[in-house]
Design an enzyme around this catalytic site. Sequence first.
Site, PDB file in Angstrom:
ATOM      1  N   ASP A 287     -20.479  12.704  28.728  1.00 16.44           N
ATOM      2  CA  ASP A 287     -21.648  12.751  29.596  1.00 16.44           C
ATOM      3  C   ASP A 287     -22.337  11.413  29.809  1.00 16.44           C
ATOM      4  O   ASP A 287     -23.451  11.376  30.344  1.00 16.44           O
ATOM      5  CB  ASP A 287     -22.660  13.753  29.035  1.00 16.44           C
ATOM      6  CG  ASP A 287     -22.169  15.174  29.153  1.00 16.44           C
ATOM      7  OD1 ASP A 287     -21.734  15.557  30.256  1.00 16.44           O
ATOM      8  OD2 ASP A 287     -22.203  15.905  28.139  1.00 16.44           O
TER       9      ASP A 287
ATOM     10  N   ASP B 264     -17.908  20.019  34.803  1.00 17.39           N
ATOM     11  CA  ASP B 264     -19.034  19.079  34.815  1.00 17.39           C
ATOM     12  C   ASP B 264     -18.577  17.623  34.778  1.00 17.39           C
ATOM     13  O   ASP B 264     -19.273  16.720  35.258  1.00 17.39           O
ATOM     14  CB  ASP B 264     -19.949  19.315  33.597  1.00 17.39           C
ATOM     15  CG  ASP B 264     -20.187  20.768  33.265  1.00 17.39           C
ATOM     16  OD1 ASP B 264     -19.251  21.579  33.437  1.00 17.39           O
ATOM     17  OD2 ASP B 264     -21.281  21.101  32.791  1.00 17.39           O
TER      18      ASP B 264
END
Length: 412
Positions: free
Chosen positions: A113, A178
């Site tokens: 991330d 994601d």
Amino acid sequence: MNKIKLVLALVIFISFTALKTKDDDFVKRSFDAATPLYTSLLNLTGDNFKNYPHSFLPNGTVKYYQIDEWTGGFWPGSLWYIYEFTREEKWKIAALKWTNSLESNQFNDKHHDIGFMMYCSYGNALRFDNNPKYQQILVQSAKTLTKRYSPIVGSIQSWNQRKSKGDINTWEYPVIMDNMMNLELLFYASKVTKDDTYKNIAIKHAEQTMKNHLRTDYGSYHVINYDPKTGKVLHKQTLQGFSDESNWARGQAWGIYGFTTTYRETKDKRFLKTAVKMADFFLDHPNLPADGIPYWDFNVGQAGYKPDWNFDPNRFKTTPRDASAAAIASSAMLELSTFLNGKQKEKYYNAAVKMLKSLSTDQYLNTDKANPYFLLKHSTGNLPSGREIDVPLIYADYYFLEGLLRYQKLKK
């Protein structure tokens, strides 16, 4: 005759101006709602740069994430968007402070991330403060992200090895939808360094996602588990959705956004087609509510979809929505519309504006002070795990503000 023409011209001009003002009211209304809320949140956080606002808990307190968690970049990113709209220096000062607080994350290799964390903060900072240090930090962040790439798998590993939902399997090399959102950081690094290594990794990752995350109808799986030794797909799951074969709304939105970005950076029509087909799935789904704000999963409770977790349909008076999915999708579809023509262009542009206008109504916009700090209501983080159900979420705010600004620029 000239007087008649002049009167007609004035009538047309006044009518157009009134229509434009009315049409843009929802943008101003939303930012006007955001500024006092974010002022309160800034006062609450002070200079405590170890805790990053994430959500609002039922007990009336803010839920924070630590610096190494995935949503840290959305708070400074949202502050940059407030500054972009208002041009008030206090917002720039706050955005700079919170952006700079994330500097150590350029070496964070615990998960994938880093793109969310660093590009949403430093990437926005560069638009207003051309500091060479920021470029260096982003390039180092991209280098760190590439450590999680396997040429055997052809993808960037999202999470480390762990047990899957219900301990059914072990995720050996899990890759989630994601992860498409982190590719923009890699494209940026290649542009500024002239080194195609980053870009090539991003393209390969997007290709593998197209190949393995998408179903024939362009719905999507959340998690693909690979064998790190062979690159073989071991199993597919939808961790945060209703069931493994259902369509988790935010995952679909991540895909629309990520493939749109990848097309922008590559001009490869395969990625444009994928973004379009995923957007069509989102917009044309019979279970999409009339206001365009999806339920947290498109197939929740429908026949043929069986959850492997203890789902109680009577737990909620109404099926929870996910405003964050609408915010992400609307921002993505605005950009997607710029790469298309005719009816396709109109379809995604109009759908995006509809979602933004819905989010700007009292139903979703925090005009009633349902909480003192966040802008959007009614998002869903991870319902199967019982976390963040019908709450505000910082990334919902971020992509909503981004979408409003994209709309405003397209109007100009």
